[in-house]
Enzyme design. Sequence first.
Site, PDB file in Angstrom:
ATOM      1  N   HIS A 169     -12.230  -5.157   8.122  1.00  0.00           N
ATOM      2  CA  HIS A 169     -12.963  -5.043   6.861  1.00  0.00           C
ATOM      3  C   HIS A 169     -14.240  -4.242   7.095  1.00  0.00           C
ATOM      4  O   HIS A 169     -15.273  -4.497   6.465  1.00  0.00           O
ATOM      5  CB  HIS A 169     -13.303  -6.427   6.286  1.00  0.00           C
ATOM      6  CG  HIS A 169     -12.111  -7.190   5.804  1.00  0.00           C
ATOM      7  ND1 HIS A 169     -11.217  -7.781   6.654  1.00  0.00           N
ATOM      8  CD2 HIS A 169     -11.629  -7.431   4.556  1.00  0.00           C
ATOM      9  CE1 HIS A 169     -10.258  -8.387   5.961  1.00  0.00           C
ATOM     10  NE2 HIS A 169     -10.490  -8.179   4.680  1.00  0.00           N
ATOM     11  N   GLU A 195       0.819  -1.218   0.000  1.00  0.00           N
ATOM     12  CA  GLU A 195       0.000   0.000   0.000  1.00  0.00           C
ATOM     13  C   GLU A 195       0.852   1.266   0.000  1.00  0.00           C
ATOM     14  O   GLU A 195       0.504   2.263  -0.646  1.00  0.00           O
ATOM     15  CB  GLU A 195      -0.955   0.005   1.190  1.00  0.00           C
ATOM     16  CG  GLU A 195      -2.157  -0.922   1.045  1.00  0.00           C
ATOM     17  CD  GLU A 195      -1.813  -2.395   1.249  1.00  0.00           C
ATOM     18  OE1 GLU A 195      -0.684  -2.694   1.694  1.00  0.00           O
ATOM     19  OE2 GLU A 195      -2.678  -3.251   0.963  1.00  0.00           O
TER      20      GLU A 195
END
Lengths: 334, 334, 381, 381
Positions: A136, A67
């Site tokens: 999540h 990322e």
Amino acid sequence: MSVVAEQAAKKNYLAGLREALLEEMEARPDMVCIGEDIGLLGGAFGVTEGLMERYGPQRVIDAPISEAAIVGVAIGLAMQGRPVMAEMQFIDFISCGFDQIVNNAATMYYRTAGKVNLPIVIRGPSGGYGGGGPYHSQQNEAWFAHSPGLKVVCPSTPADAKGLLTASLRDPNPVIFYEVKELYRKRDIEEPIPDNHFVPLGSASIRRPGNDVTVVTYGNPAYLCLQASDELSSEGIDVEVIDLRTLVPMDDETVIQSIRKTNRVVVVNEASRTCGFAAEVIARINEMAFEYLDAPPLRVTRADTPVPWVKPLETAVLPSVESICDAIRRVARF
Amino acid sequence: MSVVAEQAAKKNYLAGLREALLEEMEARPDMVCIGEDIGLLGGAFGVTEGLMERYGPQRVIDAPISEAAIVGVAIGLAMQGRPVMAEMQFIDFISCGFDQIVNNAATMYYRTAGKVNLPIVIRGPSGGYGGGGPYHSQQNEAWFAHSPGLKVVCPSTPADAKGLLTASLRDPNPVIFYEVKELYRKRDIEEPIPDNHFVPLGSASIRRPGNDVTVVTYGNPAYLCLQASDELSSEGIDVEVIDLRTLVPMDDETVIQSIRKTNRVVVVNEASRTCGFAAEVIARINEMAFEYLDAPPLRVTRADTPVPWVKPLETAVLPSVESICDAIRRVARF
Amino acid sequence: MAKDSTTVTEPDSQAPSTETQSAANRARDLLTPEDHLEILRQLYLTRYFDVRLIKEKRRGRLRGTLYSSHNQEAILVGTIFGLRPTDWLSPIHRDMPAFFLKDLKSGWDDPNRMGMSIQEVCAQVWGKATAPGRARDNWSHIGDAEKGIICSTSMLAGTIPVAAGIAYDFKLRGFDGVVLTYNGEGATAQGIFHEAINFAAIHKLGVITIIENNQWAYGTPVELECPTKDVADRAKGYDIPGLIADGQDVLDVYDKTMWAVERARRGKGPSLIECKTFRAYGHGDHDDDRAAKYRNSDDVDKGRSRDPIAVYKAELVRLGILSQAEADAYKPEGKHAIETTDEDFPPAVVAALKEAVEFAVNSPMPEPDEAFRWVFAEDQP
Amino acid sequence: MAKDSTTVTEPDSQAPSTETQSAANRARDLLTPEDHLEILRQLYLTRYFDVRLIKEKRRGRLRGTLYSSHNQEAILVGTIFGLRPTDWLSPIHRDMPAFFLKDLKSGWDDPNRMGMSIQEVCAQVWGKATAPGRARDNWSHIGDAEKGIICSTSMLAGTIPVAAGIAYDFKLRGFDGVVLTYNGEGATAQGIFHEAINFAAIHKLGVITIIENNQWAYGTPVELECPTKDVADRAKGYDIPGLIADGQDVLDVYDKTMWAVERARRGKGPSLIECKTFRAYGHGDHDDDRAAKYRNSDDVDKGRSRDPIAVYKAELVRLGILSQAEADAYKPEGKHAIETTDEDFPPAVVAALKEAVEFAVNSPMPEPDEAFRWVFAEDQP
Ligand SMILES: Cc1ncc(C[n+]2csc(CCOP(=O)(O)OP(=O)(O)O)c2C)c(N)n1
Ligand SMILES: Cc1ncc(C[n+]2csc(CCOP(=O)(O)OP(=O)(O)O)c2C)c(N)n1
Ligand SMILES: [Mg+2]
Ligand SMILES: [Mg+2]
């Protein structure tokens, strides 16, 4: 237009996002997309479906699971004048690229005294209610709202998804774009999306006009607020629901106008409570409309916990129609 | 005690921190310190001076330039029951270890349903006013206040520095500890520090009692607020200055009590404005003491910009005695 | 640090290592005598710039921290000299002179050259509005997209992915430019170092990572930052060449750089070049005294013993490019910065700095109001 | 994936590579016939657990995503079998069976064993209060400090530094335990992978990084994650051994692991073991259909062709530990999960799962109020 044709034209939230990406990639041959599994696979949720087939692996980069590098590479590309879409597979993983976002991307324009701007959109699926557990389910927009130089966007309707993503991709600044993954394929919010739809950043939308209490929100809770409003209308409480859509820059005007009318406000965000964006909204209201307040502005937020996985626990910590109704009743009856 | 002896006993902020570290390392042979240049060098600012000489390189680890690994290793050590002090050379670099802090350390106790707690203190020099520029001036406490499971502390006096660091090191939870580097060696705040000084987390301190306006703050701006209070007393405004000292958990009680008395409040933080901790304080005040407010609670914060390097620019964006006075006057005269 | 430590790891099977070795030693053969004299001039200039700042700093005329590049000049000059003006750089804290060394060959005062002027760099050091970025961040954190220099944050190794992004843009445009990033050996421990080089290696981007291995990362020795025998071994984890250069020998640095640059221009991807050197003073000027605590003075003397200016001048005498008398005309080498005088440097170098410092001193401060500007870009036309 | 890909990189000069090779092949010689039968039993159990969950998931009885470990069982069993109960593990999403495999030799039902029970693991899958962590996070994100299992976040490679911290504690205590962390080949691109292994290598910590190279990271092939020929080459960047094991061959995995484990116990530091395998299905069960889009079916057939159960049974027949008839008694190998039936597995394995699933199904859900607990620990006594 016949009913059938109109039905056919209804689109879901995810389609709105995809259209925006496809149209911008088509219109701007210099644009690049980068992210994990966005190419061959078409994205974990399919937002980038078809992009690589159309624009090739050079402009649609299947990045390694990195990322920080994804954001850093996006910065380099944007410095060369390219618009960049950088996907976080889940917005939760943005914490792995945090430094590059808050220290590098956010401040580049400032540090170069206006010489280098970065047209980057960092987008990804966010939010709870889907049973995703702590990693999540995040809506961590407050971190970025607190980092000067970033715009922060969170649409809640298919048309806004398209219009705001288009605006974000055309914006000369880095934008953190929160998609509500529980809305991606939600049937009952499908709607037609006008061609060339563009929603300027920084404009809130009044999702339901009302006179008694203002509710300020964004993202998935917008629907909870609308539901709460319906319930409360039978109790004689007429709620105005404002969907901020853009958090930075925030449309203060629409919020303040509404409060001048209702004199009562509840702010709802699904992120955890302390230092969440709802606190910011309340601080601004105090600064700009204190004299108009007839009741304490209240917050409905996630509890100060992670988002637990098991359903009853998740439900317990997140804002609900019930907790929103309670807060509205409290300010209405104050 | 003679004046001379008392003088000799006065200690600076940095000495308070060092004492806490030395005493805890002495008292708890299982404790480990880890950070960049904390051993051979004794820390960039000397906070860990003498630690490695005394406790050896195994317990005082000169870590590679790897903030994420520093935090991750600290988690592993803490899982084995060891108290850990992890230094960030400047708190600005904490963004490089962000994921390990907010997703791993913060939530471990929650995820293990109370089985694994992490006695880690992540500390480092923070704050502006020293001309450090965007990457040596941050106070990014709001990011962590927004991450459930972390305590957040920021002392402003030598005694608090020692007492709060001691409390943090003994706390079973991860604590992000903001040291104000401009205060490290500041002469005019030196003070005697009682032996075995311990300041429990979560208790604010009333730095100056007053009746007209409550000012809530922490860190370096505490001194600006005290100065502002002095100035304003000549204008007949009697200011109460509350130094929060601990942001998470926050001492709501002391703040609310004060507001019940003064009915007016200004909140000052030196971090940037949007979603800073001041907004949180204001939201809580609204929730808990709205009826007592006779004026809008105002914020004095850094502008929503990075901290620029050149002095006149830095001064322009940070809270000042002047901007604090202005805000206090505004609420006093509302 | 001896010349014989010079090795090249070339995992690329198309280029066998013997060929590689000679390729890596041949770049210097193309240098003209004028080039050599320019390189020497740049070494003097680089040293003098640092010396001058050290003195200014001691006199309390400057804010911020000075991370001296003393004894590491050959790395800066040797890596930059052979670049094209359109190549990019990303220097770090210890590389202040890199900003003006870039494209210096085009002329010190050419306003169109693809490097910053010495004036601009001094304006930055003095914190003036005439600095690139108008001195909104400090010292080495300047950049200029028009000049091909990445504006860095403080976070070490954080510009390598940006370099990869720029190199990716080159690839998309079919342009054979390269991007050089500078990092201390300590910075190689950062996660982003790995992510970025990994990405560059996968996509065979023209990113060259220069490691200035000066043995110390602030107060931490290289063994505590890096577990491999040589820092260059990090390259093996990415299947890219890991070259080792004698950081005191500008020609060796030049050779290795040119080898990596030419390879990158041919689309064969990134390299890493470890330049072995030694940090002359404290980490920053604030650390000069404390450094004695953690560094043994014998080691320091030894580390400083091969002054890159002396090494190069000896080579130029050997090559017949300088007479011994010419070589001895200016002798800053081997001296502590504050022991040098203006007489130790060529007058043109002294004059250039004088002018630049004057420019900086006479430049205006930015107006306080500027602090609120340029947070967000307006919509572009 | 052929046996001849088995190589060992041993940069440690004390252990020459030929000796190393043989050392790495000798661990299996110490296994008794009972050990072999236990290993086979564990392979069946691991496969059956996955098969059962796949079926439950298809029937809509489970929430969350199932990342099947089908075809990768030899890695889990082979790496864990030789560990001591006091060693630590940190499995990832695809390693659900690892939680109960740990210390399974002590007996499936021993409540004091240093691994979780199958019941507990099923309780986690079903999201019940009897799960470790009371199902506050999903699937593989469980841990138990008392059982020597690190509780992971979702962030890939994020437990390696934690493993290093635990191993550092071992070092301080003079304890020769090891910590095994599991990572996909894709996860090796993360910055924290680098930072943590770098730290472990510098301090020679007993951290062993198992790479389950199943060729795909979700929809991205290994070439786009890792630029080296073998993922094991990553080890070279840290001067630690990088071993390659045939991930379909439980004994090869066992040998390589034991070599690394023994080395770590002797204080010689970390190793990395790449186990070459192939992901049988989609990334998660939600991806089973889409996976056909990005993976060519010939490659998939080839990748699945060496079923680890078949490979091991053939070896046991060769060793005379199993007769061909015994080997053929249960034959889940080569079958798609949903084609297998309970008859393909030993009754004891089927019964164990049945009991565990019943336990899970009959366990209570956590009370909603629990959601607000355990954010902060109270002060310790
Ligand atoms: C991410 C990050 N962590 C910590 C620092 C603080 N810091 C600045 S320079 C330095 C040492 C750098 O050593 P090295 O990379 O070897 O470069 P050198 O100074 O020796 O040239 C450190 C720790 C930083 N700038 N960035
Ligand atoms: C930091 C981070 N980024 C992204 C993800 C999303 N994600 C989950 S699994 C996965 C692919 C993992 O591939 P690999 O490491 O090869 O393991 P495999 O699934 O093949 O076993 C991704 C991208 C994640 N969990 N963590
Ligand atoms: Mg160094
Ligand atoms: Mg994989």
